[in-house]
Design a protein around this motif. Structure first.
Motif, PDB file in Angstrom:
ATOM      1  N   ALA A   1      58.823  24.365  48.207  1.00 19.34           N
ATOM      2  CA  ALA A   1      57.814  25.295  47.699  1.00 19.34           C
ATOM      3  C   ALA A   1      56.565  24.555  47.239  1.00 19.34           C
ATOM      4  O   ALA A   1      56.656  23.537  46.544  1.00 19.34           O
ATOM      5  CB  ALA A   1      58.392  26.123  46.561  1.00 19.34           C
ATOM      6  N   VAL A   2      55.408  25.056  47.637  1.00 22.10           N
ATOM      7  CA  VAL A   2      54.115  24.582  47.164  1.00 22.10           C
ATOM      8  C   VAL A   2      53.344  25.794  46.693  1.00 22.10           C
ATOM      9  O   VAL A   2      53.065  26.696  47.483  1.00 22.10           O
ATOM     10  CB  VAL A   2      53.336  23.846  48.275  1.00 22.10           C
ATOM     11  CG1 VAL A   2      51.948  23.445  47.765  1.00 22.10           C
ATOM     12  CG2 VAL A   2      54.102  22.634  48.765  1.00 22.10           C
ATOM     13  N   ASP A   3      53.055  25.831  45.406  1.00 18.79           N
ATOM     14  CA  ASP A   3      52.333  26.968  44.833  1.00 18.79           C
ATOM     15  C   ASP A   3      53.063  28.281  45.099  1.00 18.79           C
ATOM     16  O   ASP A   3      52.451  29.311  45.368  1.00 18.79           O
ATOM     17  CB  ASP A   3      50.914  27.012  45.389  1.00 18.79           C
ATOM     18  CG  ASP A   3      49.955  27.793  44.500  1.00 18.79           C
ATOM     19  OD1 ASP A   3      50.282  28.001  43.308  1.00 18.79           O
ATOM     20  OD2 ASP A   3      48.890  28.194  44.985  1.00 18.79           O
ATOM     21  N   GLY A   4      54.401  28.206  45.064  1.00 19.47           N
ATOM     22  CA  GLY A   4      55.205  29.409  45.213  1.00 19.47           C
ATOM     23  C   GLY A   4      55.483  29.826  46.639  1.00 19.47           C
ATOM     24  O   GLY A   4      56.086  30.865  46.873  1.00 19.47           O
ATOM     25  N   VAL A   5      55.060  29.030  47.627  1.00 22.79           N
ATOM     26  CA  VAL A   5      55.244  29.380  49.035  1.00 22.79           C
ATOM     27  C   VAL A   5      56.081  28.303  49.716  1.00 22.79           C
ATOM     28  O   VAL A   5      55.845  27.107  49.530  1.00 22.79           O
ATOM     29  CB  VAL A   5      53.889  29.507  49.759  1.00 22.79           C
ATOM     30  CG1 VAL A   5      54.090  29.798  51.241  1.00 22.79           C
ATOM     31  CG2 VAL A   5      53.048  30.598  49.121  1.00 22.79           C
TER      32      VAL A   5
ATOM     33  N   THR B   1      46.293  37.114  48.824  1.00 22.61           N
ATOM     34  CA  THR B   1      45.768  38.439  48.488  1.00 22.61           C
ATOM     35  C   THR B   1      46.699  39.194  47.539  1.00 22.61           C
ATOM     36  O   THR B   1      46.289  40.131  46.867  1.00 22.61           O
ATOM     37  CB  THR B   1      45.533  39.265  49.772  1.00 22.61           C
ATOM     38  OG1 THR B   1      44.743  40.413  49.462  1.00 22.61           O
ATOM     39  CG2 THR B   1      46.853  39.723  50.389  1.00 22.61           C
ATOM     40  N   PHE B   2      47.980  38.789  47.484  1.00 21.39           N
ATOM     41  CA  PHE B   2      48.940  39.456  46.608  1.00 21.39           C
ATOM     42  C   PHE B   2      49.015  38.805  45.232  1.00 21.39           C
ATOM     43  O   PHE B   2      49.779  39.257  44.373  1.00 21.39           O
ATOM     44  CB  PHE B   2      50.335  39.440  47.245  1.00 21.39           C
ATOM     45  CG  PHE B   2      50.426  40.266  48.498  1.00 21.39           C
ATOM     46  CD1 PHE B   2      50.522  41.648  48.432  1.00 21.39           C
ATOM     47  CD2 PHE B   2      50.392  39.669  49.749  1.00 21.39           C
ATOM     48  CE1 PHE B   2      50.594  42.411  49.580  1.00 21.39           C
ATOM     49  CE2 PHE B   2      50.465  40.426  50.904  1.00 21.39           C
ATOM     50  CZ  PHE B   2      50.566  41.803  50.816  1.00 21.39           C
ATOM     51  N   ARG B   3      48.250  37.750  45.007  1.00 19.28           N
ATOM     52  CA  ARG B   3      48.324  37.038  43.732  1.00 19.28           C
ATOM     53  C   ARG B   3      47.156  37.415  42.827  1.00 19.28           C
ATOM     54  O   ARG B   3      46.037  37.617  43.305  1.00 19.28           O
ATOM     55  CB  ARG B   3      48.262  35.526  43.961  1.00 19.28           C
ATOM     56  CG  ARG B   3      49.442  34.968  44.713  1.00 19.28           C
ATOM     57  CD  ARG B   3      49.226  33.494  44.927  1.00 19.28           C
ATOM     58  NE  ARG B   3      50.342  32.888  45.618  1.00 19.28           N
ATOM     59  CZ  ARG B   3      50.287  31.725  46.232  1.00 19.28           C
ATOM     60  NH1 ARG B   3      49.153  31.048  46.235  1.00 19.28           N
ATOM     61  NH2 ARG B   3      51.347  31.231  46.828  1.00 19.28           N
ATOM     62  N   PRO B   4      47.383  37.472  41.536  1.00 17.15           N
ATOM     63  CA  PRO B   4      46.256  37.671  40.616  1.00 17.15           C
ATOM     64  C   PRO B   4      45.313  36.472  40.674  1.00 17.15           C
ATOM     65  O   PRO B   4      45.738  35.350  40.969  1.00 17.15           O
ATOM     66  CB  PRO B   4      46.935  37.764  39.241  1.00 17.15           C
ATOM     67  CG  PRO B   4      48.382  37.997  39.514  1.00 17.15           C
ATOM     68  CD  PRO B   4      48.670  37.388  40.845  1.00 17.15           C
TER      69      PRO B   4
ATOM     70  N   ASP C   1      41.468  28.996  39.912  1.00 13.98           N
ATOM     71  CA  ASP C   1      40.709  29.413  41.081  1.00 13.98           C
ATOM     72  C   ASP C   1      39.228  29.572  40.732  1.00 13.98           C
ATOM     73  O   ASP C   1      38.346  29.162  41.491  1.00 13.98           O
ATOM     74  CB  ASP C   1      41.239  30.741  41.634  1.00 13.98           C
ATOM     75  CG  ASP C   1      42.673  30.645  42.113  1.00 13.98           C
ATOM     76  OD1 ASP C   1      43.040  29.586  42.649  1.00 13.98           O
ATOM     77  OD2 ASP C   1      43.411  31.626  41.949  1.00 13.98           O
ATOM     78  N   VAL C   2      38.976  30.189  39.582  1.00 12.42           N
ATOM     79  CA  VAL C   2      37.604  30.393  39.132  1.00 12.42           C
ATOM     80  C   VAL C   2      36.939  29.052  38.866  1.00 12.42           C
ATOM     81  O   VAL C   2      35.791  28.808  39.267  1.00 12.42           O
ATOM     82  CB  VAL C   2      37.577  31.275  37.867  1.00 12.42           C
ATOM     83  CG1 VAL C   2      36.146  31.417  37.356  1.00 12.42           C
ATOM     84  CG2 VAL C   2      38.184  32.647  38.161  1.00 12.42           C
ATOM     85  N   ASP C   3      37.644  28.148  38.189  1.00 11.76           N
ATOM     86  CA  ASP C   3      37.080  26.830  37.881  1.00 11.76           C
ATOM     87  C   ASP C   3      36.779  26.037  39.146  1.00 11.76           C
ATOM     88  O   ASP C   3      35.761  25.337  39.226  1.00 11.76           O
ATOM     89  CB  ASP C   3      38.056  26.036  37.001  1.00 11.76           C
ATOM     90  CG  ASP C   3      38.221  26.636  35.610  1.00 11.76           C
ATOM     91  OD1 ASP C   3      37.327  27.402  35.194  1.00 11.76           O
ATOM     92  OD2 ASP C   3      39.233  26.340  34.949  1.00 11.76           O
ATOM     93  N   ARG C   4      37.653  26.136  40.133  1.00  9.26           N
ATOM     94  CA  ARG C   4      37.485  25.385  41.370  1.00  9.26           C
ATOM     95  C   ARG C   4      36.427  26.018  42.275  1.00  9.26           C
ATOM     96  O   ARG C   4      35.805  25.339  43.096  1.00  9.26           O
ATOM     97  CB  ARG C   4      38.824  25.324  42.116  1.00  9.26           C
ATOM     98  CG  ARG C   4      38.821  24.401  43.327  1.00  9.26           C
ATOM     99  CD  ARG C   4      40.208  24.223  43.909  1.00  9.26           C
ATOM    100  NE  ARG C   4      40.755  25.485  44.385  1.00  9.26           N
ATOM    101  CZ  ARG C   4      41.795  26.105  43.839  1.00  9.26           C
ATOM    102  NH1 ARG C   4      42.405  25.587  42.796  1.00  9.26           N
ATOM    103  NH2 ARG C   4      42.230  27.251  44.334  1.00  9.26           N
ATOM    104  N   GLY C   5      36.207  27.323  42.132  1.00 10.91           N
ATOM    105  CA  GLY C   5      35.224  28.014  42.962  1.00 10.91           C
ATOM    106  C   GLY C   5      35.688  28.240  44.378  1.00 10.91           C
ATOM    107  O   GLY C   5      34.875  28.432  45.281  1.00 10.91           O
ATOM    108  N   GLU C   6      37.017  28.240  44.589  1.00 13.12           N
ATOM    109  CA  GLU C   6      37.577  28.479  45.908  1.00 13.12           C
ATOM    110  C   GLU C   6      38.738  29.448  45.806  1.00 13.12           C
ATOM    111  O   GLU C   6      39.414  29.511  44.776  1.00 13.12           O
ATOM    112  CB  GLU C   6      38.082  27.176  46.546  1.00 13.12           C
ATOM    113  CG  GLU C   6      37.009  26.187  46.923  1.00 13.12           C
ATOM    114  CD  GLU C   6      37.593  24.980  47.625  1.00 13.12           C
ATOM    115  OE1 GLU C   6      38.833  24.801  47.561  1.00 13.12           O
ATOM    116  OE2 GLU C   6      36.827  24.219  48.245  1.00 13.12           O
ATOM    117  N   LEU C   7      38.974  30.189  46.892  1.00 11.80           N
ATOM    118  CA  LEU C   7      40.142  31.051  46.983  1.00 11.80           C
ATOM    119  C   LEU C   7      41.080  30.501  48.047  1.00 11.80           C
ATOM    120  O   LEU C   7      40.807  29.479  48.681  1.00 11.80           O
ATOM    121  CB  LEU C   7      39.716  32.481  47.329  1.00 11.80           C
ATOM    122  CG  LEU C   7      38.907  33.217  46.264  1.00 11.80           C
ATOM    123  CD1 LEU C   7      38.547  34.622  46.754  1.00 11.80           C
ATOM    124  CD2 LEU C   7      39.669  33.308  44.953  1.00 11.80           C
TER     125      LEU C   7
END
Length: 203
Positions: free
Chosen positions: A16-20, A103-106, A111-117
């Motif tokens: 698993a990496v970041d839950g995936v 898309t299913f994650r809050p 994410d905001v700090d990094r400026g990427e999705l």
């Protein structure tokens, strides 16, 4: 190995990496999902998917398999509406963005700090790029149907200097982590039509 119904299985091949986790599916992923899967409805619908959702929860212009979810902003565009738009002189062209599991994650603080999705692959056909360029040359506007289409068009369009007019996206394919947030200056899109979002969401 996980057995999925009769004659199907999934084997974890990466941790698993970041839950995936990454799995290998037999006989193949599309066959197994068609046989044992269900449409991934957004959580705000608060119900389980049923057989009617296979057709109802999909756009009429969907062509390529690969998304983890349907682009909901386009669900209310049916063939009569598309015909009415064409009759009114409004052009319509398509792009592809394979909606990712993110898309299913809050939205997370990091994410905001990094400026990427999360990363999502996209494609802009040559005919779409050409049609947008013609529309621009004629003084028309580009209206994206949903944040998915907007993200694709923006990812495919090179950055513009401040004050320059929006441009047309280049044809091709890629993967984007674009995060559109203030003070982002749109490169290709003039307006956005959206649809279902979580209560209180800012679009």
């Amino acid at each position: 190995m996980l057995t999925i119904g009769e004659g199907a299985s999934a084997t974890v091949v990466d941790e698993a990496v970041d839950g995936v986790v990454r799995v290998e599916v037999a006989p193949d992923p599309l066959t197994v999902m068609a046989r044992h899967g269900a449409p991934p409805l957004p959580p705000y619908l608060r119900r389980e998917a049923d057989a009617a959702d296979l057709e109802r929860y999909q756009t009429v212009y969907a062509r390529t398999q690969g998304s983890a979810a349907a682009p909901t902003a386009g669900l209310h565009f049916d063939e009569p509406l598309l015909d009415a738009l064409r009759a009114a002189g409004i052009g319509f062209c398509t792009v592809t963005l394979h909606v990712g599991l993110g898309t299913f994650r809050p939205l997370r603080e990091e994410d905001v700090d990094r400026g990427e999705l999360h990363a999502e692959p996209w494609e802009v056909p040559a005919e779409t790029s050409e049609q947008i360029a013609r529309t621009r040359a004629a003084g028309g506007r580009i209206v994206a149907v949903g944040t998915t289409s907007a993200r694709t068009l923006e990812a495919a369009t090179t950055a513009r200097p401040r004050g320059d007019a929006p441009r047309a996206p280049a044809p091709g394919t890629g993967v984007t982590r674009l995060f559109v947030r203030p003070p982002y200056a749109f490169r290709a899109v003039d307006a956005l039509i959206t649809n279902f979002h979580l209560p209180g969401a800012r679009c």
